[in-house]
Design a protein around this motif. Structure first.
Motif, PDB file in Angstrom:
ATOM      1  N   VAL B 129      -1.348 -22.004  24.030  1.00 21.80           N
ATOM      2  CA  VAL B 129      -2.008 -22.232  25.318  1.00 21.80           C
ATOM      3  C   VAL B 129      -3.518 -22.015  25.160  1.00 21.80           C
ATOM      4  CG1 VAL B 129      -2.226 -21.398  27.689  1.00 21.80           C
ATOM      5  CG2 VAL B 129       0.034 -21.640  26.656  1.00 21.80           C
ATOM      6  N   ALA B 132      -4.976 -24.915  23.125  1.00 20.74           N
ATOM      7  CA  ALA B 132      -5.127 -26.112  23.950  1.00 20.74           C
ATOM      8  C   ALA B 132      -6.334 -25.966  24.874  1.00 20.74           C
ATOM      9  CB  ALA B 132      -3.851 -26.360  24.764  1.00 20.74           C
ATOM     10  N   ALA B 133      -6.488 -24.791  25.456  1.00 20.21           N
ATOM     11  CA  ALA B 133      -7.610 -24.559  26.371  1.00 20.21           C
ATOM     12  C   ALA B 133      -8.945 -24.712  25.642  1.00 20.21           C
ATOM     13  CB  ALA B 133      -7.501 -23.160  26.979  1.00 20.21           C
ATOM     14  N   ARG B 134      -9.035 -24.098  24.477  1.00 20.87           N
ATOM     15  CA  ARG B 134     -10.274 -24.197  23.714  1.00 20.87           C
ATOM     16  C   ARG B 134     -10.511 -25.646  23.278  1.00 20.87           C
ATOM     17  NH1 ARG B 134      -9.552 -19.975  20.304  1.00 20.87           N
ATOM     18  NH2 ARG B 134     -10.677 -18.591  21.700  1.00 20.87           N
ATOM     19  N   GLY B 137     -12.092 -27.837  25.799  1.00 25.75           N
ATOM     20  CA  GLY B 137     -13.482 -27.580  26.159  1.00 25.75           C
ATOM     21  C   GLY B 137     -13.693 -26.471  27.171  1.00 25.75           C
ATOM     22  N   LEU B 138     -12.733 -25.540  27.272  1.00 29.53           N
ATOM     23  CA  LEU B 138     -13.017 -24.338  28.066  1.00 29.53           C
ATOM     24  C   LEU B 138     -13.896 -23.420  27.216  1.00 29.53           C
ATOM     25  CD1 LEU B 138     -10.283 -25.305  29.537  1.00 29.53           C
ATOM     26  CD2 LEU B 138     -10.134 -22.943  30.280  1.00 29.53           C
ATOM     27  N   ALA B 139     -14.949 -22.886  27.810  1.00 29.15           N
ATOM     28  CA  ALA B 139     -15.799 -21.937  27.099  1.00 29.15           C
ATOM     29  C   ALA B 139     -15.032 -20.622  26.963  1.00 29.15           C
ATOM     30  CB  ALA B 139     -17.097 -21.727  27.857  1.00 29.15           C
ATOM     31  N   GLN B 142     -14.386 -18.772  30.056  1.00 28.88           N
ATOM     32  CA  GLN B 142     -13.421 -19.468  30.920  1.00 28.88           C
ATOM     33  C   GLN B 142     -11.998 -19.255  30.412  1.00 28.88           C
ATOM     34  OE1 GLN B 142     -15.380 -23.271  30.485  1.00 28.88           O
ATOM     35  NE2 GLN B 142     -16.008 -23.272  32.630  1.00 28.88           N
ATOM     36  N   ARG B 146      -9.646 -17.737  33.090  1.00 34.17           N
ATOM     37  CA  ARG B 146      -8.704 -18.676  33.689  1.00 34.17           C
ATOM     38  C   ARG B 146      -7.324 -18.643  33.035  1.00 34.17           C
ATOM     39  NH1 ARG B 146      -9.613 -25.162  34.551  1.00 34.17           N
ATOM     40  NH2 ARG B 146      -7.439 -25.547  35.046  1.00 34.17           N
ATOM     41  N   ILE B 147      -7.287 -18.250  31.764  1.00 36.97           N
ATOM     42  CA  ILE B 147      -6.018 -18.291  31.035  1.00 36.97           C
ATOM     43  C   ILE B 147      -5.529 -16.876  30.711  1.00 36.97           C
ATOM     44  CG2 ILE B 147      -4.820 -19.214  29.023  1.00 36.97           C
ATOM     45  CD1 ILE B 147      -6.037 -21.376  30.788  1.00 36.97           C
ATOM     46  N   PRO B 150      -5.175 -14.069  33.885  1.00 33.56           N
ATOM     47  CA  PRO B 150      -4.044 -14.338  34.794  1.00 33.56           C
ATOM     48  C   PRO B 150      -2.690 -14.210  34.095  1.00 33.56           C
ATOM     49  CG  PRO B 150      -5.700 -16.063  34.992  1.00 33.56           C
ATOM     50  CD  PRO B 150      -6.114 -15.205  33.845  1.00 33.56           C
ATOM     51  N   LEU B 151      -2.590 -14.700  32.844  1.00 33.10           N
ATOM     52  CA  LEU B 151      -1.298 -14.632  32.161  1.00 33.10           C
ATOM     53  C   LEU B 151      -0.969 -13.206  31.734  1.00 33.10           C
ATOM     54  CD1 LEU B 151      -1.318 -17.920  30.047  1.00 33.10           C
ATOM     55  CD2 LEU B 151       0.047 -17.395  32.064  1.00 33.10           C
ATOM     56  N   VAL B 225       3.747 -14.909  36.876  1.00 34.52           N
ATOM     57  CA  VAL B 225       3.520 -16.352  36.935  1.00 34.52           C
ATOM     58  C   VAL B 225       4.680 -17.045  37.640  1.00 34.52           C
ATOM     59  CG1 VAL B 225       3.397 -18.398  35.485  1.00 34.52           C
ATOM     60  CG2 VAL B 225       2.144 -16.334  34.864  1.00 34.52           C
TER      61      VAL B 225
END
Lengths: 321, 232
Positions: B129, B132-134, B137-139, B142, B146-147, B150-151, B225
């Motif tokens: 996960v 995929a986020a990186r 293009g998540l900084a 972020q 965002r990931i 929360p998880l 979640v």
């Protein structure tokens, strides 16, 4: 959207004294699918991950539409390149819609534009609109893969990087996903770089296939060429002893030279094939029917006959490729 | 012999029933508020000090050695020793008795579970996960906001819960250094041989600790979640 040209020039990745990728150079024309294939540890995933700079090359240049990505901000670069991995990596705490909206949101699209784009993508991947509010855990493996592809395509990237994207689903679903993906790619015309260890998948999807071994590019050619003329013993072994048969799978009976000297009336009980049938399937049909020739018919129009000796010549490679 | 516990039980019930014990600056409500204030502040300070470091280490998937050892050292330090140490520090800083020495003892108690749980919560987030986020293009910030947070939230909250329960139970010691809070009843009850007060205070501390545990557990369940809850 349309595709980008990708060019690698002498790309090398070194971890200490190990050479993971060694002087990799090739060009992928815009709008084409290039498949990197090879046994595990050959450096194909490392090569892919250098293209969006998840891994920094030790040396070499990577050009996307002529721009060296190594001079770009990695985060901005990744936002304009689609990325799909085997385990999909959907955000489990976000809905399907929110997952798909990830990159457009990062790029600051308006709410309305994002909503419209999500709907468009769901239609494109054949997912019902009421799936929007579902969470990834509530989807089947195939649905998750489709959402992963939709998410990667959301901001209309000219290039997609895919690392064994269909590796984790069962063969039947994989086949269907491959077909859907091919259709989608042909329609959208985006450039795709695709990693797999499965030579059959490489042959099916690739416009170009790059065979890698221990960090080196061994052969880079269209699939038919790869099957007909493997560059060395390693490639020959990797594509398999049935490579001749695989090559037949790439040809359709409508696309080869048929025997027009055989009259339709002589083929009474013989199988009838449509032009889109692959030569491999034609061979199977002949063997099953215990026939030496089959009629190729487009609607009511008789195009000619395909014969066992002709297929035999193709298998031996002494006929048209 | 057998009559004494029964008598004590009656005494404690009467102690709770006496309206005088529910009023004024020495009353039960005031002591509970003092207890909550002391514990809440100690946990808040521990969060502010420990959480950023744990998030940073967890996000980088490194420093596990530090995180685990901080926790082990924290567990090895006796609270009473910390209190003595806190007393010296507070007096040296001119902060007086009671509240501040207790704070100095409670904050180190709260830090280990927060560091360990937060670190583990972040490192346990599915690497695919994060990849995929990186890759999309998540900084880095972020990815964390965002990931990973929360998880990891249920596990992070579990760490804060452990810290809070420990602190609520241990804040009782504050009375030894002339602090307020519920420990007052226990220490005074012991000194004055007013066992109804002593047992009453002990019951209140236990109830408060249990209430802390229960409310944090409820919060943890609410932050789980939604999609993941469906497959359990």
């Amino acid at each position: 959207m349309s595709g980008a040209t990708v060019e690698l020039r002498g790309v090398t990745k070194r971890y200490g004294s190990t050479l993971a990728v060694d002087e990799l150079s090739f060009t992928v024309p815009a709008g084409r699918i290039c498949v990197l294939v090879g046994p595990s540890g050959c450096g194909k995933t490392t090569s892919l991950r250098m293209m969006n700079r998840l891994i920094e090359p030790t040396s070499g240049e990577i050009l996307i539409d002529g721009q060296n990505v190594l001079h770009e901000d990695p985060v901005a670069l990744r936002r304009r390149i689609g990325y799909v991995i085997q385990q999909v990596g959907l955000f489990p705490h976000e809905t399907v819609a929110a997952n798909i909206a990830t990159v457009p949101q990062l790029l600051g699209w308006s709410r309305d534009r994002i909503r419209a784009r999500v709907d468009e993508l769901l239609a494109l991947i054949g997912l019902d609109r009421n799936m929007k509010e579902r969470y990834p855990a509530q989807l089947s493996g195939g649905e998750r893969q489709r959402v992963g592809v939709a998410r990667a395509m959301a901001a209309e990237p000219p290039l997609m990087l895919m690392d064994e994207p269909f590796g984790a689903v069962d063969p039947i679903v994989r086949n269907r996903l491959q077909d859907e993906f091919l259709n989608l790619q042909r329609t959208l015309g985006i450039t795709v770089i695709f990693v797999t260890h499965d030579i059959d998948e490489a042959i099916k999807l690739g416009d170009r296939v790059a065979v890698m071994r221990t960090g080196k590019l061994v052969q880079y050619s269209p699939p038919a060429e790869l099957l007909a003329h493997p560059a060395d013993d390693f490639v020959a072994q990797f594509v398999g002893h049935d490579r001749a048969l695989k090559r037949l799978g790439l040809l359709t009976v409508g696309g080869i030279e048929l025997d027009r000297t055989i009259d339709r009336s002589r083929l009474g009980a013989a199988p009838t094939l449509s032009p889109s049938t692959s030569v491999r399937d034609a061979l199977a049909a002949l063997l099953v029917a215990d026939a030496r020739a089959a009629a190729v018919v487009d609607g009511s129009n008789y195009l000619g006959a395909i014969t066992l000796p002709a297929i035999g010549r193709m298998l031996r490679g002494d006929d048209a490729k | 012999m057998g009559a004494r516990p029964l008598t004590l039980f009656g005494d404690v019930a009467r102690w709770f029933a006496d309206p005088a014990n529910w009023q004024g600056s020495h009353g039960i409500p005031t002591r509970i508020l003092e207890h909550l204030e002391l514990s809440g502040l100690a946990v808040a300070v521990a969060i502010v000090l420990a959480m950023p470091i744990a998030l940073y280490l967890g996000h980088g998937r490194r420093g596990g050695f530090i995180a685990i050892n901080v926790a082990n050292i924290g567990r090895a330090l006796p609270s009473l020793a910390l209190l003595a140490f806190g007393l010296i520090v507070a007096i040296a800083l001119g902060l007086g008795l009671g509240f501040w020495p207790t704070m100095f003892a409670l904050v180190p108690l709260a830090i280990p579970p927060i560091v360990t749980n937060t670190f583990v919560a972040i490192t346990e987030v599915d690497p695919d996960v994060v990849d995929a986020a990186r890759g999309m293009g998540l900084a880095e910030r972020q990815i964390l906001a965002r990931i990973e947070i929360p998880l990891g939230l249920p596990l992070i909250l579990a760490g804060i819960r452990t810290a809070a329960v420990n602190v609520v139970a241990t804040a009782t010691l504050g009375a030894l250094v002339a602090g307020g809070a519920l420990g007052r009843f226990i220490v005074d009850g012991f000194a004055l041989r007013e066992y109804d007060q002593l047992v009453g205070g002990a019951i209140l501390v236990a109830l408060l600790a249990v209430a802390t545990e229960v409310s944090f557990s409820a919060l943890e369940r609410r932050t789980a979640v939604p999609g993941m809850a469906a497959i359990r």
